[in-house]
Design a protein around this motif. Structure first.
Motif, PDB file in Angstrom:
ATOM      1  N   ALA A   1       0.828  -1.210   0.000  1.00  0.00           N
ATOM      2  CA  ALA A   1       0.000   0.000   0.000  1.00  0.00           C
ATOM      3  C   ALA A   1       0.859   1.255   0.000  1.00  0.00           C
ATOM      4  O   ALA A   1       0.504   2.254  -0.631  1.00  0.00           O
ATOM      5  CB  ALA A   1      -0.917  -0.013   1.221  1.00  0.00           C
ATOM      6  N   LYS A   2       1.987   1.219   0.679  1.00  0.00           N
ATOM      7  CA  LYS A   2       2.881   2.379   0.693  1.00  0.00           C
ATOM      8  C   LYS A   2       3.463   2.644  -0.692  1.00  0.00           C
ATOM      9  O   LYS A   2       3.602   3.793  -1.122  1.00  0.00           O
ATOM     10  CB  LYS A   2       4.005   2.148   1.700  1.00  0.00           C
ATOM     11  N   GLY A   3       3.814   1.565  -1.402  1.00  0.00           N
ATOM     12  CA  GLY A   3       4.365   1.733  -2.741  1.00  0.00           C
ATOM     13  C   GLY A   3       3.353   2.163  -3.767  1.00  0.00           C
ATOM     14  O   GLY A   3       3.720   2.526  -4.889  1.00  0.00           O
ATOM     15  N   GLY A   4       2.077   2.101  -3.432  1.00  0.00           N
ATOM     16  CA  GLY A   4       1.042   2.550  -4.355  1.00  0.00           C
ATOM     17  C   GLY A   4       0.677   1.552  -5.417  1.00  0.00           C
ATOM     18  O   GLY A   4      -0.020   1.871  -6.364  1.00  0.00           O
ATOM     19  N   LYS A   5       1.122   0.309  -5.276  1.00  0.00           N
ATOM     20  CA  LYS A   5       0.781  -0.693  -6.274  1.00  0.00           C
ATOM     21  C   LYS A   5       0.905  -2.076  -5.656  1.00  0.00           C
ATOM     22  O   LYS A   5       1.547  -2.275  -4.633  1.00  0.00           O
ATOM     23  CB  LYS A   5       1.688  -0.577  -7.499  1.00  0.00           C
TER      24      LYS A   5
ATOM     25  N   PRO B   1      -2.490  -0.456  -9.908  1.00  0.00           N
ATOM     26  CA  PRO B   1      -2.369   0.711  -9.038  1.00  0.00           C
ATOM     27  C   PRO B   1      -3.334   0.623  -7.870  1.00  0.00           C
ATOM     28  O   PRO B   1      -4.459   0.151  -7.996  1.00  0.00           O
ATOM     29  CB  PRO B   1      -2.712   1.886  -9.969  1.00  0.00           C
ATOM     30  N   MET B   2      -2.853   1.089  -6.701  1.00  0.00           N
ATOM     31  CA  MET B   2      -3.663   1.074  -5.496  1.00  0.00           C
ATOM     32  C   MET B   2      -4.125   2.489  -5.163  1.00  0.00           C
ATOM     33  O   MET B   2      -3.510   3.460  -5.574  1.00  0.00           O
ATOM     34  CB  MET B   2      -2.851   0.508  -4.318  1.00  0.00           C
ATOM     35  N   LYS B   3      -5.216   2.579  -4.408  1.00  0.00           N
ATOM     36  CA  LYS B   3      -5.766   3.865  -4.023  1.00  0.00           C
ATOM     37  C   LYS B   3      -5.963   3.877  -2.506  1.00  0.00           C
ATOM     38  O   LYS B   3      -7.046   3.616  -2.001  1.00  0.00           O
ATOM     39  CB  LYS B   3      -7.091   4.126  -4.731  1.00  0.00           C
ATOM     40  N   LEU B   4      -4.880   4.119  -1.777  1.00  0.00           N
ATOM     41  CA  LEU B   4      -4.915   4.256  -0.323  1.00  0.00           C
ATOM     42  C   LEU B   4      -4.164   5.520   0.037  1.00  0.00           C
ATOM     43  O   LEU B   4      -3.030   5.730  -0.419  1.00  0.00           O
ATOM     44  CB  LEU B   4      -4.267   3.048   0.367  1.00  0.00           C
ATOM     45  N   ASP B   5      -4.764   6.365   0.850  1.00  0.00           N
ATOM     46  CA  ASP B   5      -4.066   7.586   1.233  1.00  0.00           C
ATOM     47  C   ASP B   5      -3.064   7.280   2.331  1.00  0.00           C
ATOM     48  O   ASP B   5      -3.006   6.171   2.890  1.00  0.00           O
ATOM     49  CB  ASP B   5      -5.064   8.659   1.672  1.00  0.00           C
ATOM     50  N   ALA B   6      -2.253   8.285   2.645  1.00  0.00           N
ATOM     51  CA  ALA B   6      -1.160   8.077   3.583  1.00  0.00           C
ATOM     52  C   ALA B   6      -1.667   7.717   4.975  1.00  0.00           C
ATOM     53  O   ALA B   6      -1.070   6.891   5.675  1.00  0.00           O
ATOM     54  CB  ALA B   6      -0.295   9.342   3.652  1.00  0.00           C
ATOM     55  N   GLY B   7      -2.779   8.326   5.383  1.00  0.00           N
ATOM     56  CA  GLY B   7      -3.312   8.024   6.708  1.00  0.00           C
ATOM     57  C   GLY B   7      -3.723   6.574   6.852  1.00  0.00           C
ATOM     58  O   GLY B   7      -3.480   5.941   7.891  1.00  0.00           O
TER      59      GLY B   7
END
Length: 445
Positions: free
Chosen positions: A137-141, A150-156
């Motif tokens: 999730a941190k890497g965005g994929k 591609p993933m869609k998770l915000d930093a929080g």
């Protein structure tokens, strides 16, 4: 049907149901009564029967499609939650959810395994899976069958995933990695205060890890970036403290060279800042303030800044000797070198006071004999009974007197008096000589 037969119908129905249950497998009979799973742990016999039924369902799930297998795993968790097979079913179900790309749902599925089956051999594997999910999730994929999605998770939300890993195993193998990743997220978002605080947690909570030394360097690095932008004294001080700590604890570390280079930049920036402030005060005619900041430039400065600071101090000493004298009494004036004062231009200059300066520059020596004497001891006054036979006063710790025993120890007899020494004769009186020994008798011829 008469009334008696009708009244016996419920009893016959119950007996028939029991008979059917005895003719069916054990897990089917239990399923009939459980209706969603038992809330209490079964005894050993029933658990063994449930374990066999759960393993049979697991074998069926291995040969089924993903969707059907996930349903079988859920049935095992509902019907046989107290079996060892249930923990394996929970793990396999979470794996299927992760493979579908639903990272948050997968992390929650692994969390159920962690909460309900902490004694399971899959506990450590579930922690690792949660950490890997947070990394994806941190890497965005996420990689599924070698295809990048591609993933869609915000930093929080990603930070919450890492915090879950730390909460489940605060001192486990993945805890320092998770805390370091949280700090990196804040650093990537240019959140200086949060990033430094997160890195400091790595240093404080996991001091013996490789992440701790890197976190210490990152603290100095972040403060240095801020200091180069604003020349703020607080950022310069924070950078110096963090990097000095890193170099002291990791003298052979991979970042030691970079830390030393940044320390030189900080010292150069600090010296230039002090030099500029000193020039401002000099232009305002404030000699004392200018001399103080020139001394700071000497303390932190590079060769160029130190050379210019000495020239400025010499000029101030020539123009305003009294102001320089006042500046020398300040606490920071000990950084002023004697050569900075223009003494050669004075008519009464005869050379440096070498003997006194040499004495002051010597290190203190240990004294061989400083005349130390021990403090003499005085024996305390012993308690006695006043009046000998009198009773002890009120509050005394002494026992009452006993007439059969003496109050005091017997006094030893005084030693016999020695004979007085002979009195010498008066001056001028004849001295009696000792009698001569008798001569031996003469030998007869």
């Amino acid at each position: 049907m008469n009334a008696l037969a009708f009244s016996r119908l419920p009893l016959l129905t119950t007996a028939a149901v029991c008979l059917v249950g005895l003719q069916t497998p054990a897990h089917g009979f239990l399923d009939f009564f459980k209706k969603g799973g038992s809330k209490t742990a079964p005894n050993a016999t029933v658990k063994q029967q449930q374990e066999a039924a759960a393993q049979a369902m697991m074998a069926e799930a291995r040969n089924a499609s993903s969707g059907k297998a996930s349903g079988i795993y859920e049935s095992i968790l509902k019907q046989y939650p107290f079996t060892d097979t249930a923990a394996e079913a929970a793990y396999n179900r979470a794996i299927l959810i992760r493979q579908s790309g639903q990272l948050q749902d997968a992390s929650e599925a692994f969390q159920k395994l962690i909460d309900q089956y902490r004694q399971s051999p899959r506990f450590a594997d579930a922690i690792q899976q949660q950490y890997e999910i947070a990394e994806e999730a941190k890497g965005g994929k996420k990689q599924k069958n070698f295809i990048v999605i591609p993933m869609k998770l915000d930093a929080g939300e990603v930070i919450k995933l890492y915090e879950g890993v730390i909460a489940n195993a605060p001192f486990g193998r993945f805890a320092p990695l998770a805390q370091f990743s949280i700090a990196e997220i804040h650093q990537d978002k240019a959140e200086k205060a949060q990033a430094i605080a997160a890195y400091q947690k790595v240093v404080d909570n996991y001091p013996n890890t490789s992440q701790a030394s890197e976190a210490q360097f990152r603290i100095g690095q972040i403060s240095n970036v801020a200091a180069m932008k604003s020349q703020d004294s607080g950022n310069l001080t924070a950078t110096r403290d963090a990097l000095v700590t890193y170099v002291a604890t990791n003298p052979q570390g991979e970042r030691a060279g970079e830390a030393q280079s940044m320390l030189q930049q900080v010292d150069s920036a600090e010296a230039q800042k002090s030099l500029n402030i000193g020039k401002f005060y000099e232009s305002q005619g404030k000699t004392k303030s200018a001399a103080i900041y020139y001394n700071e430039a000497l303390k932190f400065g590079t060769a160029e800044a130190s050379r210019e600071a000495r020239v400025r101090l010499s000029e101030l000493a020539r123009i305003d000797p009294r102001g320089m004298s006042d500046a020398n009494t300040a606490a920071i004036s000990d950084y002023t070198v004697p050569a900075a004062v223009d003494l050669k231009g004075r008519a009464d200059y005869v050379g440096p006071p070498a003997p006194e300066l040499a004495r002051l520059s010597q290190k203190p020596k240990m004294r061989a004999d400083d005349g130390f004497q021990p403090i003499p001891l005085r024996e305390p006054t012993l308690p006695v009974r006043p009046g000998g036979e009198m009773a002890p006063p009120a509050g005394s710790l002494l026992p009452p007197p006993d007439s059969s025993k003496p109050l005091l120890l017997p006094v030893p007899p005084a030693p016999a008096e020695a004979a007085p020494p002979p009195v010498p004769p008066a001056p001028g009186a004849p001295v009696a000589l000792p009698a001569a020994p008798a001569a031996p008798p003469a030998e007869k011829k």
